[in-house]
Design a protein around this motif. Structure first.
Motif, PDB file in Angstrom:
ATOM      1  N   GLN A  63       0.864  -1.198  -0.106  1.00  0.00           N
ATOM      2  CA  GLN A  63       0.077  -0.047  -0.002  1.00  0.00           C
ATOM      3  C   GLN A  63       0.721   1.255  -0.007  1.00  0.00           C
ATOM      4  O   GLN A  63       2.001   1.378   0.694  1.00  0.00           O
ATOM      5  CB  GLN A  63      -0.764   0.235   1.254  1.00  0.00           C
ATOM      6  CG  GLN A  63      -1.929   1.191   1.121  1.00  0.00           C
ATOM      7  CD  GLN A  63      -2.659   1.076   2.513  1.00  0.00           C
ATOM      8  OE1 GLN A  63      -1.980   1.006   3.768  1.00  0.00           O
ATOM      9  NE2 GLN A  63      -3.879   1.723   2.604  1.00  0.00           N
ATOM     10  N   SER A 119      -1.553  -3.325   5.206  1.00  0.00           N
ATOM     11  CA  SER A 119      -2.214  -1.937   5.000  1.00  0.00           C
ATOM     12  C   SER A 119      -2.022  -1.181   6.243  1.00  0.00           C
ATOM     13  O   SER A 119      -1.849  -1.952   7.460  1.00  0.00           O
ATOM     14  CB  SER A 119      -3.739  -2.007   4.456  1.00  0.00           C
ATOM     15  OG  SER A 119      -3.846  -2.866   3.377  1.00  0.00           O
ATOM     16  N   SER A 125       4.081   0.743   2.894  1.00  0.00           N
ATOM     17  CA  SER A 125       4.398  -0.135   3.770  1.00  0.00           C
ATOM     18  C   SER A 125       5.487  -1.168   3.207  1.00  0.00           C
ATOM     19  O   SER A 125       5.711  -1.376   2.066  1.00  0.00           O
ATOM     20  CB  SER A 125       2.995  -1.037   3.792  1.00  0.00           C
ATOM     21  OG  SER A 125       3.231  -2.271   4.363  1.00  0.00           O
ATOM     22  N   ALA A 138      -3.205   0.295  -3.857  1.00  0.00           N
ATOM     23  CA  ALA A 138      -3.707  -0.569  -2.730  1.00  0.00           C
ATOM     24  C   ALA A 138      -2.832  -1.680  -2.416  1.00  0.00           C
ATOM     25  O   ALA A 138      -2.146  -2.275  -3.262  1.00  0.00           O
ATOM     26  CB  ALA A 138      -5.232  -1.054  -3.122  1.00  0.00           C
ATOM     27  N   ALA A 139      -2.955  -2.082  -1.256  1.00  0.00           N
ATOM     28  CA  ALA A 139      -1.905  -3.396  -1.101  1.00  0.00           C
ATOM     29  C   ALA A 139      -2.878  -4.557  -1.512  1.00  0.00           C
ATOM     30  O   ALA A 139      -4.057  -4.730  -1.524  1.00  0.00           O
ATOM     31  CB  ALA A 139      -2.008  -3.586   0.442  1.00  0.00           C
ATOM     32  N   GLN A 176      -4.952   7.122  -0.695  1.00  0.00           N
ATOM     33  CA  GLN A 176      -4.259   5.871  -1.136  1.00  0.00           C
ATOM     34  C   GLN A 176      -3.879   5.808  -2.725  1.00  0.00           C
ATOM     35  O   GLN A 176      -5.052   5.940  -3.548  1.00  0.00           O
ATOM     36  CB  GLN A 176      -5.173   4.781  -0.836  1.00  0.00           C
ATOM     37  CG  GLN A 176      -4.368   3.281  -1.219  1.00  0.00           C
ATOM     38  CD  GLN A 176      -5.390   2.087  -0.921  1.00  0.00           C
ATOM     39  OE1 GLN A 176      -5.401   1.533   0.087  1.00  0.00           O
ATOM     40  NE2 GLN A 176      -6.471   1.654  -1.669  1.00  0.00           N
TER      41      GLN A 176
END
Length: 476
Positions: A108, A212, A204, A243-244, A240
């Motif tokens: 993320q 996330s 991350s 996205a993870a 964001q």
């Protein structure tokens, strides 16, 4: 003692050249020392020869270990290396596997609102604690980088916190504080070229949907909260941008999900590293690494031949009656003879199994005692039954196993054949040096005595010359 060594002084035909006479006498007296120095030189040459042989045994041992490890290794070859790479451990099972990769794992990424400067203080400097949690975002909808109606479930790995105050409340300071904490989040500053171009970007460190971010603040500076607070189930002050997600793939039609692009366990003993999505099925071939084994066996033959050649030449006797012919530096040495006998015994003792001799895999002895490798015969044997070849080399009665044990007995510090021989030679050299030291003391005393003795004789001869001259004058 040769009288021709005596010469007259410049002043009288009857006086002795003391320095020359003493020098020649001492040359005779020093012969035992010269013999001891010759023994030292010979032993030092032997030590050097053992050093050379030790290095060759070590190279031979390395080649043996390469064979044994190579027989346990497997290769993992993808049909399309741009999609994934693979590595196989010894526990992998040879075979062909079909793979499809439909999604790669990713981390993320969150982006903060733009700032006019990366070095200007943000807020009033009141200490504010910023806490990071990691987990899974579920449900809801995502629109323009913002979630609505979603939930966040922590993955239980624990929260991590930093403190922002008057010492680091700039965009650069916040970035550096996050990175210095080494807590699974990396921070950078991106310039987007707008009127407020400096934007803090948080990623991350670990990919996968369970990594996330949720960021909360506590403390007196609301400006820091407005910049960094992010709750996928609530207020989201960051946007964001990525996205993870997990990696999705199939192996032989079986669906597999992985939080990382490094996939272990999907295929026994194989580690996959995913790189790209597939447009058509790709294959992975896991097989015994016969090329590596062939290379190791070739090295085994070469290193043995190098070792045997040195053992043979350095232990050879000189040809009798040949002018200028001399033997090797270790001619007649018991250690070298023992090494050659032990090698001969190992090669002449068959292994237990379907394949029992090295000649069955293309390794044969030549008339001069060296080895020769028939690579095609070796490859045929590996293709026919790889496990039989493995047994021939690596079983308890295998040639590589027994020869590796032999190299240890030769090289082992303390009681190995070569270390023992070198230690004995060094002890002998030390004894010779002690004898030389004692003899040198005697030589010094003898030289003093000879010099005094012949100097006194010269004084007597000089006195006799004077008396003779006086009497001749009186009688005349």
């Amino acid at each position: 003692m040769a009288t021709s060594s005596v010469s007259a002084s410049s002043s009288s035909g009857n006086l002795l050249d003391v320095q020359s006479l003493v020098s020649q006498l001492m040359a005779v007296e020093r012969q035992p020392i010269d013999k001891l120095n010759a023994k030292i030189s010979t032993d030092q040459t032997k030590i050097s020869s053992f050093g050379t042989i030790s290095g060759l045994v070590s190279s031979f041992q390395t080649a043996l270990k390469s064979i044994m490890s190579g027989l346990q290794n497997l290769s993992a070859t993808p049909s399309d290396a741009s999609v994934f790479s693979a590595a196989a451990a010894s526990t992998a099972v040879p075979g062909t596997y079909t793979l499809n990769v439909s999604q790669l794992a990713q981390s993320q990424n969150l982006v903060a609102a733009g700032q006019a400067s990366s070095t200007t203080a943000i807020g009033n400097g009141t200490a504010t604690t910023v806490t990071f949690d990691f987990g899974t975002i579920s449900g809801g909808t995502l629109s323009a980088g913002t979630y609505s109606g979603a939930t966040f479930t922590s993955n239980g790995s624990g929260t991590k916190s930093i403190t922002i105050d008057g010492t680091n409340n700039t965009l650069q300071g916040i970035r550096d504080a996050i990175n210095a904490a080494n807590m699974g989040v990396s921070a950078t500053i991106v310039n987007d070229g707008s009127g407020t171009p400096y934007r803090l970007s948080l990623t991350s460190s670990n990919p996968g949907v369970s990594n996330s971010l949720k960021i909360t603040t506590s403390g007196g500076d609301g400006t820091i909260n407005n910049l960094l607070a992010y709750d996928p189930a609530g207020t989201q002050n960051l946007n964001q941008s990525v996205a993870a997600q997990n990696a999705n793939l199939t192996v032989n039609g079986i669906a597999i999900t992985s939080a990382s692009n490094t996939v272990t366990g999907a295929i026994q003993g194989v580690t996959l590293t995913l790189k790209n999505l597939t447009t058509a099925p790709t294959t992975l071939t896991v097989a015994h690494d016969t090329a590596a084994v062939a290379t190791a066996v070739s090295s085994f033959v070469d290193t043995y031949n190098g070792l045997y050649s040195q053992l043979k030449s350095r232990s050879a006797y000189g040809s009798s009656g040949s002018s200028g012919s001399s033997g090797g530096s270790l001619a007649g040495d018991g250690t070298v003879r023992a090494m050659m006998d032990q090698l001969r015994s190992i090669f002449n003792s068959p292994a237990t199994g379907t394949l029992t001799t090295l000649s069955q895999v293309g390794i044969s002895f030549q008339a001069d005692g060296s080895l020769k490798l028939d690579s095609s015969k070796l490859n045929s044997a590996m293709s026919a039954n790889f496990s039989d070849v493995t047994n021939l080399f690596s079983s308890t009665t295998g040639y590589a196993t027994r020869l590796d044990t032999w190299t240890t007995t030769v090289l082992q510090s303390g009681d190995g054949l070569i270390p023992n021989s070198i230690a004995s030679l060094n002890t002998a050299i030390s004894g010779y040096n002690d004898q030389i030291s004692h003899l040198e003391v005697r030589m010094s005393t003898l030289q003093t005595q000879y010099t005094a003795q012949y100097s006194n004789l010269n004084a007597l001869l000089s006195s006799m010359d004077s008396t003779s001259a006086y009497l001749a004058k009186q009688l005349g």
